[in-house]
Design a protein around this motif. Structure first.
Motif, PDB file in Angstrom:
ATOM      1  N   ILE A 150       0.861  -1.182   0.000  1.00  0.00           N
ATOM      2  CA  ILE A 150       0.000   0.000   0.000  1.00  0.00           C
ATOM      3  C   ILE A 150       0.897   1.231   0.000  1.00  0.00           C
ATOM      4  O   ILE A 150       1.831   1.323   0.799  1.00  0.00           O
ATOM      5  CB  ILE A 150      -0.931   0.037   1.218  1.00  0.00           C
ATOM      6  CG1 ILE A 150      -1.858  -1.188   1.236  1.00  0.00           C
ATOM      7  CG2 ILE A 150      -1.752   1.326   1.232  1.00  0.00           C
ATOM      8  CD1 ILE A 150      -2.783  -1.243   2.433  1.00  0.00           C
ATOM      9  N   VAL A 151       0.630   2.154  -0.900  1.00  0.00           N
ATOM     10  CA  VAL A 151       1.325   3.437  -0.916  1.00  0.00           C
ATOM     11  C   VAL A 151       0.302   4.514  -0.594  1.00  0.00           C
ATOM     12  O   VAL A 151      -0.677   4.696  -1.336  1.00  0.00           O
ATOM     13  CB  VAL A 151       1.993   3.720  -2.276  1.00  0.00           C
ATOM     14  CG1 VAL A 151       2.706   5.067  -2.231  1.00  0.00           C
ATOM     15  CG2 VAL A 151       2.978   2.607  -2.632  1.00  0.00           C
ATOM     16  N   ALA A 152       0.511   5.190   0.501  1.00  0.00           N
ATOM     17  CA  ALA A 152      -0.407   6.219   0.982  1.00  0.00           C
ATOM     18  C   ALA A 152       0.372   7.505   1.227  1.00  0.00           C
ATOM     19  O   ALA A 152       1.561   7.606   0.894  1.00  0.00           O
ATOM     20  CB  ALA A 152      -1.080   5.740   2.267  1.00  0.00           C
ATOM     21  N   ALA A 153      -0.282   8.495   1.789  1.00  0.00           N
ATOM     22  CA  ALA A 153       0.395   9.728   2.179  1.00  0.00           C
ATOM     23  C   ALA A 153       0.982   9.561   3.579  1.00  0.00           C
ATOM     24  O   ALA A 153       0.578   8.684   4.351  1.00  0.00           O
ATOM     25  CB  ALA A 153      -0.584  10.896   2.148  1.00  0.00           C
ATOM     26  N   ASP A 154       1.929  10.391   3.904  1.00  0.00           N
ATOM     27  CA  ASP A 154       2.532  10.404   5.235  1.00  0.00           C
ATOM     28  C   ASP A 154       1.421  10.408   6.298  1.00  0.00           C
ATOM     29  O   ASP A 154       0.472  11.193   6.216  1.00  0.00           O
ATOM     30  CB  ASP A 154       3.386  11.672   5.362  1.00  0.00           C
ATOM     31  CG  ASP A 154       4.183  11.717   6.646  1.00  0.00           C
ATOM     32  OD1 ASP A 154       3.564  11.808   7.722  1.00  0.00           O
ATOM     33  OD2 ASP A 154       5.418  11.677   6.571  1.00  0.00           O
ATOM     34  N   PRO A 155       1.526   9.522   7.309  1.00  0.00           N
ATOM     35  CA  PRO A 155       0.443   9.425   8.302  1.00  0.00           C
ATOM     36  C   PRO A 155       0.239  10.697   9.107  1.00  0.00           C
ATOM     37  O   PRO A 155      -0.869  10.950   9.594  1.00  0.00           O
ATOM     38  CB  PRO A 155       0.880   8.263   9.193  1.00  0.00           C
ATOM     39  CG  PRO A 155       2.355   8.150   8.993  1.00  0.00           C
ATOM     40  CD  PRO A 155       2.594   8.539   7.565  1.00  0.00           C
ATOM     41  N   ARG A 156       1.259  11.517   9.262  1.00  0.00           N
ATOM     42  CA  ARG A 156       1.092  12.770   9.990  1.00  0.00           C
ATOM     43  C   ARG A 156       0.156  13.713   9.228  1.00  0.00           C
ATOM     44  O   ARG A 156      -0.714  14.368   9.815  1.00  0.00           O
ATOM     45  CB  ARG A 156       2.462  13.430  10.208  1.00  0.00           C
ATOM     46  CG  ARG A 156       3.405  12.624  11.080  1.00  0.00           C
ATOM     47  CD  ARG A 156       4.836  13.146  11.009  1.00  0.00           C
ATOM     48  NE  ARG A 156       5.404  12.944   9.662  1.00  0.00           N
ATOM     49  CZ  ARG A 156       6.665  13.234   9.327  1.00  0.00           C
ATOM     50  NH1 ARG A 156       7.472  13.769  10.245  1.00  0.00           N
ATOM     51  NH2 ARG A 156       7.124  13.008   8.108  1.00  0.00           N
ATOM     52  N   VAL A 157       0.342  13.741   7.918  1.00  0.00           N
ATOM     53  CA  VAL A 157      -0.514  14.593   7.081  1.00  0.00           C
ATOM     54  C   VAL A 157      -1.919  13.997   7.011  1.00  0.00           C
ATOM     55  O   VAL A 157      -2.911  14.731   7.025  1.00  0.00           O
ATOM     56  CB  VAL A 157       0.095  14.758   5.685  1.00  0.00           C
ATOM     57  CG1 VAL A 157      -0.799  15.621   4.797  1.00  0.00           C
ATOM     58  CG2 VAL A 157       1.482  15.376   5.781  1.00  0.00           C
ATOM     59  N   PHE A 158      -2.000  12.657   6.941  1.00  0.00           N
ATOM     60  CA  PHE A 158      -3.312  11.999   6.946  1.00  0.00           C
ATOM     61  C   PHE A 158      -4.107  12.392   8.188  1.00  0.00           C
ATOM     62  O   PHE A 158      -5.278  12.770   8.098  1.00  0.00           O
ATOM     63  CB  PHE A 158      -3.121  10.484   6.910  1.00  0.00           C
ATOM     64  CG  PHE A 158      -4.403   9.695   7.020  1.00  0.00           C
ATOM     65  CD1 PHE A 158      -5.075   9.261   5.889  1.00  0.00           C
ATOM     66  CD2 PHE A 158      -4.938   9.373   8.269  1.00  0.00           C
ATOM     67  CE1 PHE A 158      -6.269   8.541   5.996  1.00  0.00           C
ATOM     68  CE2 PHE A 158      -6.118   8.656   8.376  1.00  0.00           C
ATOM     69  CZ  PHE A 158      -6.785   8.239   7.240  1.00  0.00           C
ATOM     70  N   ALA A 159      -3.472  12.298   9.352  1.00  0.00           N
ATOM     71  CA  ALA A 159      -4.173  12.606  10.600  1.00  0.00           C
ATOM     72  C   ALA A 159      -4.590  14.067  10.656  1.00  0.00           C
ATOM     73  O   ALA A 159      -5.720  14.396  11.065  1.00  0.00           O
ATOM     74  CB  ALA A 159      -3.289  12.256  11.794  1.00  0.00           C
TER      75      ALA A 159
END
Length: 332
Positions: free
Chosen positions: A255-264
């Protein structure tokens, strides 16, 4: 970790075998015989060229190519057997999290060369990547989903690497290879199958909104057209985040997603938007809190500092900071 390592080895073997697509055969032309190579160029178009007339040199070239292709095929098969055994262990340990249909779509995007190369997984399905990287599980009530959001980068020219096998090089055609019941809905950014599973193609809103052309991946008449949405530029510009997760049958996927800090931070911002559905706002807030705890307690190599998160507006960055400072992980 065993699953991730074995999956990486399998991916390398698959890519090696994929490099032998096409053929290398003897071709008769009049009284002469030539070694003819068939291959696929970067756009997925099948092409041919001659390697020269039959000679000891071209015979060695063909023998070497055949041997390498056979070896690549056998290695991929052997590693697939290993992965199948590991999947059985993962099922017994109840490690699977990613719903099967979603996993198949993500794998297809990966195989087509789109995942992480212009398309990212956002929304609820991204949480599975953050879970997998941290080795924890959040409450299932905030990850249950019957849809998938695909963030397409309007700044890149996208083409399916497997376009020779997918009609029009189109996303809708790729979805139909997975489930023939997928159809574009009246909302042309969305596809739905017979069971109501939704796939949305989304892209950041530009300023002014009419400043860019429609964002599409393929040329099919009923291809999806990405819908521009405010706030997605933060996810588009965020560092990529990659992890190997496990589906409900125990099989791995990337899975390639966005940085979790930005997601949150983005989810927390969404939860405060007054025009958003109240049920979605509560779910947004819960996902923001869960991912913030994952980062703060397990992904400590990702500190919540301003420098790597400059794509976030200052007010959004400041509002989300408390998410990463909680003392209680409260995770499974």
């Amino acid at each position: 970790m065993n699953t991730a390592q074995r999956y990486q080895a399998w991916r390398e073997a698959r890519d090696r075998r994929f490099g032998f697509r096409g053929s290398l055969v003897w071709h008769h032309s009049g009284s002469s015989e030539y070694l003819l190579r068939s291959y696929y160029d970067g756009s997925g178009v099948r092409r041919q060229k001659t390697e020269g007339p039959r000679s000891p040199e071209t015979e060695r070239l063909k023998a070497q190519w055949d041997a390498q292709r056979d070896a690549a095929t056998e290695r991929e098969k052997a590693l697939q057997t290993v992965l199948d055994r590991q999947a059985a262990i993962n099922r017994a340990l109840v490690l699977g999290r990613v719903p099967l249909l979603g996993a198949r779509i993500i794998r297809a995007l990966d195989a087509a060369g789109l995942l992480g190369r212009g398309v990212r997984i956002v929304g609820t399905n991204a949480v599975y990547a953050y879970e997998a990287a941290a080795g924890v599980m959040v409450d299932a009530s905030i990850t249950t989903t019957e849809d998938m959001d695909l963030l397409v980068d309007a700044r890149r020219s996208l083409r399916l690497a497997a376009s020779a096998d997918i009609a029009g090089g189109a996303l809708i055609s790729l979805l139909r290879k997975i489930d023939r019941s997928f159809e574009r809905t009246r909302q042309d950014f969305r596809a739905a199958n017979k069971d109501g599973y939704l796939v949305d193609l989304i892209t950041p809103q530009t300023e002014p909104p009419w400043s860019v052309d429609e964002v599409r991946i393929g040329a099919a008449e009923d291809e999806l057209t990405a819908i521009p949405i405010t706030g997605l530029a933060w996810l588009e510009s965020a560092p990529a985040f990659e992890a190997v997760a496990i589906d409900e049958r125990g099989a791995p996927l990337r899975i390639v997603a966005a940085d979790p800090r930005v997601f949150a931070a983005h989810k927390l911002w969404l939860s405060a938007q007054p025009g958003r559905d109240p049920l979605k706002r509560r779910r947004d807030a819960a996902q923001a809190a869960a991912v913030g705890r994952i980062v703060g307690h397990y992904l400590t190599h990702l500190p919540y500092t301003a420098e790597p998160l400059r794509m976030l507006p200052r007010a959004v960055f400041d509002a989300a900071q408390p998410l990463f400072e909680t003392a209680d992980p409260a995770l499974s």
